[in-house]
Design an enzyme around this catalytic site. Structure first.
Site, PDB file in Angstrom:
ATOM      1  N   CYS A   1       0.875  -1.161   0.000  1.00 15.35           N
ATOM      2  CA  CYS A   1       0.000   0.000   0.000  1.00 15.35           C
ATOM      3  C   CYS A   1       0.914   1.212   0.000  1.00 15.35           C
ATOM      4  O   CYS A   1       2.121   1.094   0.147  1.00 15.35           O
ATOM      5  CB  CYS A   1      -0.859   0.021   1.259  1.00 15.35           C
ATOM      6  SG  CYS A   1      -1.822  -1.472   1.469  1.00 15.35           S
TER       7      CYS A   1
ATOM      8  N   ARG B   1       1.235   1.655  -6.012  1.00 18.13           N
ATOM      9  CA  ARG B   1       1.481   0.677  -4.943  1.00 18.13           C
ATOM     10  C   ARG B   1       0.209  -0.037  -4.504  1.00 18.13           C
ATOM     11  O   ARG B   1       0.259  -1.054  -3.798  1.00 18.13           O
ATOM     12  CB  ARG B   1       2.075   1.375  -3.717  1.00 18.13           C
ATOM     13  CG  ARG B   1       3.385   2.048  -3.976  1.00 18.13           C
ATOM     14  CD  ARG B   1       3.851   2.747  -2.731  1.00 18.13           C
ATOM     15  NE  ARG B   1       4.195   1.796  -1.694  1.00 18.13           N
ATOM     16  CZ  ARG B   1       5.400   1.279  -1.519  1.00 18.13           C
ATOM     17  NH1 ARG B   1       6.382   1.655  -2.293  1.00 18.13           N
ATOM     18  NH2 ARG B   1       5.632   0.420  -0.559  1.00 18.13           N
TER      19      ARG B   1
ATOM     20  N   TRP C   1      -3.858  -1.765  -1.319  1.00 17.15           N
ATOM     21  CA  TRP C   1      -3.864  -2.978  -2.136  1.00 17.15           C
ATOM     22  C   TRP C   1      -4.249  -4.083  -1.157  1.00 17.15           C
ATOM     23  O   TRP C   1      -3.460  -4.479  -0.307  1.00 17.15           O
ATOM     24  CB  TRP C   1      -2.474  -3.216  -2.730  1.00 17.15           C
ATOM     25  CG  TRP C   1      -2.422  -4.308  -3.743  1.00 17.15           C
ATOM     26  CD1 TRP C   1      -2.633  -4.197  -5.097  1.00 17.15           C
ATOM     27  CD2 TRP C   1      -2.094  -5.688  -3.515  1.00 17.15           C
ATOM     28  NE1 TRP C   1      -2.475  -5.416  -5.698  1.00 17.15           N
ATOM     29  CE2 TRP C   1      -2.145  -6.349  -4.766  1.00 17.15           C
ATOM     30  CE3 TRP C   1      -1.781  -6.435  -2.377  1.00 17.15           C
ATOM     31  CZ2 TRP C   1      -1.876  -7.705  -4.913  1.00 17.15           C
ATOM     32  CZ3 TRP C   1      -1.525  -7.789  -2.523  1.00 17.15           C
ATOM     33  CH2 TRP C   1      -1.575  -8.411  -3.779  1.00 17.15           C
TER      34      TRP C   1
ATOM     35  N   ASN D   1       1.071   0.214   6.089  1.00 15.04           N
ATOM     36  CA  ASN D   1       1.459  -0.588   4.929  1.00 15.04           C
ATOM     37  C   ASN D   1       2.216  -1.795   5.464  1.00 15.04           C
ATOM     38  O   ASN D   1       3.143  -1.635   6.251  1.00 15.04           O
ATOM     39  CB  ASN D   1       2.359   0.259   4.012  1.00 15.04           C
ATOM     40  CG  ASN D   1       3.009  -0.575   2.919  1.00 15.04           C
ATOM     41  OD1 ASN D   1       2.437  -1.558   2.466  1.00 15.04           O
ATOM     42  ND2 ASN D   1       4.202  -0.192   2.489  1.00 15.04           N
ATOM     43  N   GLY D   2       1.806  -2.989   5.042  1.00 16.55           N
ATOM     44  CA  GLY D   2       2.469  -4.210   5.516  1.00 16.55           C
ATOM     45  C   GLY D   2       1.422  -5.247   5.875  1.00 16.55           C
ATOM     46  O   GLY D   2       0.250  -5.102   5.507  1.00 16.55           O
TER      47      GLY D   2
ATOM     48  N   GLU E   1      10.964 -12.110 -20.829  1.00 15.59           N
ATOM     49  CA  GLU E   1      10.577 -10.795 -20.311  1.00 15.59           C
ATOM     50  C   GLU E   1       9.400 -10.233 -21.123  1.00 15.59           C
ATOM     51  O   GLU E   1       8.450  -9.686 -20.559  1.00 15.59           O
ATOM     52  CB  GLU E   1      11.787  -9.854 -20.332  1.00 15.59           C
ATOM     53  CG  GLU E   1      11.515  -8.396 -20.033  1.00 15.59           C
ATOM     54  CD  GLU E   1      10.808  -8.135 -18.700  1.00 15.59           C
ATOM     55  OE1 GLU E   1      10.688  -9.045 -17.873  1.00 15.59           O
ATOM     56  OE2 GLU E   1      10.348  -6.991 -18.498  1.00 15.59           O
TER      57      GLU E   1
ATOM     58  N   LYS F   1       5.614  -9.140 -19.776  1.00 13.35           N
ATOM     59  CA  LYS F   1       5.000  -7.818 -20.029  1.00 13.35           C
ATOM     60  C   LYS F   1       3.608  -7.995 -20.636  1.00 13.35           C
ATOM     61  O   LYS F   1       2.651  -7.341 -20.228  1.00 13.35           O
ATOM     62  CB  LYS F   1       5.852  -6.971 -20.991  1.00 13.35           C
ATOM     63  CG  LYS F   1       7.134  -6.423 -20.466  1.00 13.35           C
ATOM     64  CD  LYS F   1       6.998  -5.248 -19.544  1.00 13.35           C
ATOM     65  CE  LYS F   1       6.981  -5.676 -18.112  1.00 13.35           C
ATOM     66  NZ  LYS F   1       8.191  -6.032 -17.466  1.00 13.35           N
TER      67      LYS F   1
ATOM     68  N   GLU G   1       1.079  -9.322 -17.979  1.00 16.59           N
ATOM     69  CA  GLU G   1       0.703  -8.485 -16.842  1.00 16.59           C
ATOM     70  C   GLU G   1      -0.108  -7.264 -17.217  1.00 16.59           C
ATOM     71  O   GLU G   1      -0.955  -6.840 -16.439  1.00 16.59           O
ATOM     72  CB  GLU G   1       1.898  -8.131 -15.951  1.00 16.59           C
ATOM     73  CG  GLU G   1       2.928  -7.224 -16.522  1.00 16.59           C
ATOM     74  CD  GLU G   1       4.052  -6.930 -15.523  1.00 16.59           C
ATOM     75  OE1 GLU G   1       3.866  -7.029 -14.314  1.00 16.59           O
ATOM     76  OE2 GLU G   1       5.159  -6.585 -15.994  1.00 16.59           O
TER      77      GLU G   1
ATOM     78  N   HIS H   1       9.993 -30.186 -28.776  1.00 18.76           N
ATOM     79  CA  HIS H   1       9.840 -31.095 -27.642  1.00 18.76           C
ATOM     80  C   HIS H   1       8.472 -30.954 -26.982  1.00 18.76           C
ATOM     81  O   HIS H   1       8.275 -31.421 -25.866  1.00 18.76           O
ATOM     82  CB  HIS H   1      10.972 -30.862 -26.629  1.00 18.76           C
ATOM     83  CG  HIS H   1      12.322 -31.132 -27.220  1.00 18.76           C
ATOM     84  ND1 HIS H   1      12.805 -32.405 -27.418  1.00 18.76           N
ATOM     85  CD2 HIS H   1      13.254 -30.282 -27.718  1.00 18.76           C
ATOM     86  CE1 HIS H   1      14.004 -32.332 -27.981  1.00 18.76           C
ATOM     87  NE2 HIS H   1      14.288 -31.057 -28.185  1.00 18.76           N
TER      88      HIS H   1
ATOM     89  N   LYS I   1       3.105  -2.323  -7.485  1.00 18.71           N
ATOM     90  CA  LYS I   1       4.477  -2.073  -7.936  1.00 18.71           C
ATOM     91  C   LYS I   1       5.520  -2.710  -7.017  1.00 18.71           C
ATOM     92  O   LYS I   1       6.397  -3.420  -7.471  1.00 18.71           O
ATOM     93  CB  LYS I   1       4.692  -0.563  -8.011  1.00 18.71           C
ATOM     94  CG  LYS I   1       6.078  -0.156  -8.482  1.00 18.71           C
ATOM     95  CD  LYS I   1       6.207  -0.364  -9.960  1.00 18.71           C
ATOM     96  CE  LYS I   1       7.580   0.045 -10.481  1.00 18.71           C
ATOM     97  NZ  LYS I   1       7.841  -0.556 -11.790  1.00 18.71           N
TER      98      LYS I   1
HETATM   99  O1  M6R Z   1      11.103  -3.939  -7.209  1.00 17.63           O
HETATM  100  P1  M6R Z   1      11.567  -5.260  -7.753  1.00 17.63           P
HETATM  101  O2  M6R Z   1      12.399  -5.079  -8.983  1.00 17.63           O
HETATM  102  O3  M6R Z   1      12.263  -6.107  -6.743  1.00 17.63           O
HETATM  103  O4  M6R Z   1      10.256  -6.004  -8.187  1.00 17.63           O
HETATM  104  C1  M6R Z   1      10.315  -7.306  -8.683  1.00 17.63           C
HETATM  105  C2  M6R Z   1       9.034  -7.698  -9.375  1.00 17.63           C
HETATM  106  O5  M6R Z   1       7.961  -7.618  -8.498  1.00 17.63           O
HETATM  107  C3  M6R Z   1       8.750  -6.804 -10.596  1.00 17.63           C
HETATM  108  O6  M6R Z   1       9.793  -6.829 -11.512  1.00 17.63           O
HETATM  109  C4  M6R Z   1       7.460  -7.265 -11.299  1.00 17.63           C
HETATM  110  O7  M6R Z   1       7.667  -8.498 -11.897  1.00 17.63           O
HETATM  111  C5  M6R Z   1       7.015  -6.223 -12.332  1.00 17.63           C
HETATM  112  N1  M6R Z   1       5.607  -6.062 -12.260  1.00 17.63           N
HETATM  113  C6  M6R Z   1       7.351  -6.606 -13.722  1.00 17.63           C
HETATM  114  O8  M6R Z   1       6.924  -5.701 -14.675  1.00 17.63           O
END
Ligand code: M6R
Length: 611
Positions: free
Chosen positions: A2, A27, A74, A100-101, A481, A485, A488, A504, A606
């Protein structure tokens, strides 16, 4: 997961809090709220939904007052709803807190508090904190918050105000980030720097088990025994503009477009005139390196994917064996980590809970930890022995883009640095690679210049239900990667395969019209990938190809590809920095074409500061 913000000064708090929350919305974005204190009374406004829904409540219901706290949520415990939104009130409505936590023992505490007569108005774990503070309150909010935190198991950053003490704001942290923004005649708290960047560039970073007592003209930091703690000021050079959309429809597009600049910032000052690598905050000597018998790379999500490419760089240039693991697996697998291990962690936020846990394990076993992170003074930076800041600037969109590219660039610098220490990288090779690294921004720019054409293609193909990505070597990692993207932010199902693995099994998925995104930037496996592409096409698959100009004449049936983009010629090890940009843009345009909220994809936040 959060965001919290707090203000104390002479200005009206409400708007400062709401503005701060907007910058923290990445967040958490399922509900939000503010509590503002005026005339010895706290008023709370909170609402399920986005910050704009909270603004809708406040528009006809402005809350006056110059001290307040805010929160964007969140949900972890309790569905997103008005009643579960923060801030939470004590029973007498004299104390309000944001958190937050996660409080792991909240059930037990809740039952205990209930039996003592406390009434709960939400399903959150947080509400136990405010009742504990109320229980321990005897006219001193600092003491009461400190006492309450001693009952908590879990993670927290907390902002608290009391109507009996209208001139102070109290903050506490354990395992969730919290910064204190230092203003003139006003001060702030926030989950991260961009939230209050508009007001100050000077911060204190609160450490675990610390509390802060904040008035408009003073900030005092205490340890858990309430003894004063000295803290140096952290100064950031970021511009407030960096944390704004600046005319782009989404932060993600802005951040994708910032990559040429971000890459330059990541390498600036780290490549000497003679091509040598200079990493100021990495103090690994030749003797240190001689003791290291293996390297482990640990990270999550996109940062992990950057680690995959980094692994190949280090193995190639420094010839050191590397294991790579996601942090959530590493922490529970009883890893073989000793004083001869170098643990490299990557993290944009520097606050990812699993990555922090991995560092803890490695350090307890005597390993040295090198962190590659974007956030100055973050927990990961502070807990590591060596730090390389990626210098990407604030990354606001949930989907990581410029952080990834700068992480990959930093991994290249680390690989060359270690390779040089081991005497394995010649002057000539070093000069060539560092020169090319400097030029990589131009190659990224080429991908950005192709945006319009790419958007047209993606929009025309927006209804595909499945997308597959293939590549070999670095290109396989880029495909991984790209697939993340796509998933997500567009919610379109996508999977990445090593092109050599297609036969395979996965090739069974290819049918007439299936789109396969192929990345082919690696000379040594070019013909192999082309054969795999042919296998896809003969089964009716449509191929979207990203390759380098220099391979043009070696690719048969170019006209039979559904779409081809050419990158300028470059060293194959530099190519991952530019080829990924096509996939980032592919994901972005697909999400836009499907009407997604690109910056705040569903179910995601995030910074993953909880397990
Ligand atoms: O802040 P961080 O780089 O440690 O975060 C790691 C992942 O949570 C972050 O890369 C996540 O996969 C992103 N949403 C990817 O776009």
């Amino acid at each position: 997961m959060c965001g919290i913000v707090g203000y104390i000064g002479d200005k009206q708090a409400q708007n400062i809090l709401v503005d701060g929350l907007k910058r923290l919305e990445y967040r958490g974005y399922d509900s939000s709220g503010v509590a503002v204190l005026d005339n010895n009374q706290i008023e709370i406004a909170k609402k399920k939904g986005k910050i704009k829904d909270l603004e809708g409540v406040l528009v006809n219901n402005e809350i006056n007052g110059t001290i307040g706290i805010g929160h964007t949520r969140w949900a972890t415990h309790g569905e997103p709803s008005d009643r579960n939104a923060h801030p939470h009130f004590s029973m007498d409505e004299k104390i309000a807190i944001v958190h937050n936590g996660i409080i792991e023992n909240y059930n037990e505490l809740r039952e205990e508090l209930k039996s003592e007569g406390y009434k709960f108005n939400s399903d959150t774990d947080t509400e136990v904190i405010v009742h504990l503070v109320e229980k321990y309150y005897d006219g001193d909010l600092l003491k009461a918050v400190n006492r309450a935190t001693k009952d908590l198991v879990g993670s927290y950053s907390i902002g608290a105000i009391s109507s009996d003490e209208p001139d102070r704001l109290i903050a506490a942290r354990y395992s969730s980030p919290l910064v204190i923004g230092i203003g003139e005649g006003e001060n702030f708290i926030a989950s991260d720097i961009p939230a209050v960047l508009e007001h100050t560039k000077n911060y204190y970073i609160l450490e675990d088990h610390e509390l802060a007592e904040i008035t408009k003209n003073d900030i005092k930091i205490y340890n858990q025994d309430l003894e004063p703690v000295e803290r140096e000021i952290t100064h950031v050079t970021w511009d407030a503009k960096d944390a704004q959309k600046d005319g782009y429809p989404f932060f993600m597009l802005k951040e994708i477009n910032e990559q040429p600049r971000a890459l330059q910032d990541a390498i600036r000052g780290r490549i000497k005139e003679n091509g040598d690598i200079k990493l100021d905050d990495v103090v690994i000597t030749k003797e240190d390196l001689d003791k290291i018998d293996h390297i482990q790379i640990v990270a999550c999500g996109t940062a992990y994917n950057a680690g995959l490419i980094g692994k190949k760089y280090i193995e190639k240039y420094a010839r050191i064996p590397i294991e790579i693991e996601t942090a959530s697996e590493y922490r529970y697998k009883n890893p073989i980590v000793t004083e001869n291990t170098l643990l490299i962690v990557l993290s944009q936020s520097g606050e990812t809970a699993d990555t922090l846990a991995a560092i803890d394990i490695a350090k307890k076993n005597g390993a040295r930890v090198l962190a590659i992170t974007n956030v100055i003074g973050s927990s990961i930076a502070r807990q590591s022995n060596d730090v390389i800041y990626t210098n990407a600037g604030p990354e606001i969109a949930v989907a990581s883009t410029k952080a990834y590219v700068t992480q990959v660039a930093c991994m290249m610098l680390v690989a060359l640095h270690l390779g040089r220490l081991k005497g394995l990288v010649s002057d000539e090779k070093l000069k060539k690679l560092t020169t090319e690294l400097k030029q990589a921004s131009d190659h990224i720019q080429k991908a950005l210049d192709d945006s319009e054409e790419l958007e047209e293609y993606v929009t025309a193909n927006k209804d595909h239900e499945d997308l597959y990505l293939i590549g070999r070597g670095h290109d396989y990692n880029t495909a991984i990667e790209g697939s993340l993207k796509i998933k997500e932010i567009s919610y379109v199902h996508s999977e990445s395969f090593s092109a050599g693995e297609l036969k395979h099994g996965p090739i069974a998925l290819i049918e007439d019209g299936t789109i396969v995104l192929a990345v082919a930037t690696q000379e040594d496996v070019l013909e192999k990938v082309m054969s795999n592409i042919e296998e896809v096409r003969t089964r009716g698959g449509k191929v979207f190809l990203v390759t380098q100009e220099k391979f043009k004449d070696r690719i048969a049936d170019l006209d039979k590809m559904d779409k081809v983009f050419f990158l300028p010629d470059m060293d194959d090890d530099i190519a991952p920095l530019a080829s990924v940009v096509y996939l980032q843009l592919f994901a972005y345009f697909l999400a836009v074409a499907n009407g997604r909220n690109v910056d705040q994809p569903r179910n995601l936040a995030k910074a993953v500061t909880v397990e």
